[in-house]
Write a protein that holds these residues in place. Structure first.
Motif, PDB file in Angstrom:
ATOM      1  N   CYS A 115       0.851  -1.194   0.000  1.00 52.38           N
ATOM      2  CA  CYS A 115       0.000   0.000   0.000  1.00 52.38           C
ATOM      3  C   CYS A 115       0.882   1.237   0.000  1.00 52.38           C
ATOM      4  CB  CYS A 115      -0.939   0.004   1.208  1.00 52.38           C
ATOM      5  SG  CYS A 115      -1.920   1.527   1.253  1.00 52.38           S
ATOM      6  N   CYS A 118      -0.323   3.702   3.436  1.00 51.88           N
ATOM      7  CA  CYS A 118       0.065   3.360   4.810  1.00 51.88           C
ATOM      8  C   CYS A 118       1.376   2.588   4.863  1.00 51.88           C
ATOM      9  CB  CYS A 118      -1.047   2.595   5.525  1.00 51.88           C
ATOM     10  SG  CYS A 118      -1.364   0.961   4.833  1.00 51.88           S
ATOM     11  N   CYS A 155      -4.485  -0.081   0.005  1.00 50.38           N
ATOM     12  CA  CYS A 155      -5.308  -1.066   0.706  1.00 50.38           C
ATOM     13  C   CYS A 155      -6.719  -0.489   0.905  1.00 50.38           C
ATOM     14  CB  CYS A 155      -4.678  -1.457   2.035  1.00 50.38           C
ATOM     15  SG  CYS A 155      -4.781  -0.222   3.320  1.00 50.38           S
ATOM     16  N   CYS A 158      -7.180   2.490   3.211  1.00 50.89           N
ATOM     17  CA  CYS A 158      -6.676   3.764   2.683  1.00 50.89           C
ATOM     18  C   CYS A 158      -7.601   4.309   1.605  1.00 50.89           C
ATOM     19  CB  CYS A 158      -5.245   3.620   2.196  1.00 50.89           C
ATOM     20  SG  CYS A 158      -4.092   3.420   3.566  1.00 50.89           S
TER      21      CYS A 158
END
Ligand SMILES: [Zn+2]
Ligand SMILES: [Zn+2]
Ligand SMILES: [Zn+2]
Length: 162
Positions: A115, A118, A155, A158
């Motif tokens: 991701c 994050c 992800c 997010c």
């Protein structure tokens, strides 16, 4: 899709469980292979398992020395090599960083979802993709040694935040 495909670590997951099962696997594997999980190796593995975001070797060293110890870079590299060799961690090539192996420890072809928001990484496996790579390598007359599959994106948590 099986439940094991949905393995991106959510914000609310119990990370203690991840750490616990990582250490159970590491201990079992070392016992099986007669390798030693020394306090230093354990410590480095613990630092890498602080989260699902990969850490560079320098970050690992900084954390080790945070309390005034003076471990030198070769110590960290040797320890990372041991953990890599036994499949307890993986190197994320695109980030030059390391992440704990979240699957059973036998040599496997891992596929990583990374991701970009994050920084978490999820490890998954796909026989089908592994076989497809083998098949095109065979056609190309190429011998695959390190099939690195790193997919960047975002992800669910997010992209849900937007
Ligand atoms: Zn976790
Ligand atoms: Zn793995
Ligand atoms: Zn994310």
């Amino acid at each position: 899709m099986t439940s094991s495909d949905k393995n991106f670590p959510g914000r609310d997951h119990d990370h203690g469980v991840c750490i616990e099962s990582a250490f159970e696997r590491a201990e079992a594997l070392c016992r099986e292979r007669g390798a030693k999980l020394t306090p230093l190796r354990r410590r480095v593995l613990e630092i890498i398992w602080e989260s699902h975001a990969p850490l560079g070797a320098y970050d690992v060293l900084q954390r080790m020395n945070a309390e005034g110890e003076r471990n030198a870079p070769p110590t960290v590299y040797r320890t990372l090599d041991f953990l890599l060799k036994h499949g307890l961690i993986h190197r994320i090539e695109s980030m030059n960083a390391f992440v704990g192996c979240a699957m059973s420890a036998d040599a496997h072809r891992a596929l990583f979802f990374i991701c970009r928001d994050c920084g978490n990484v999820a490890e998954t496996h796909s026989e089908a993709i592994g076989e497809a790579i083998e098949a095109s390598a065979t056609r190309a007359g190429f011998l695959v040694e390190t099939p690195v599959m790193e997919i960047s994106g975002r992800c669910q948590e997010c992209y849900d935040d937007e």
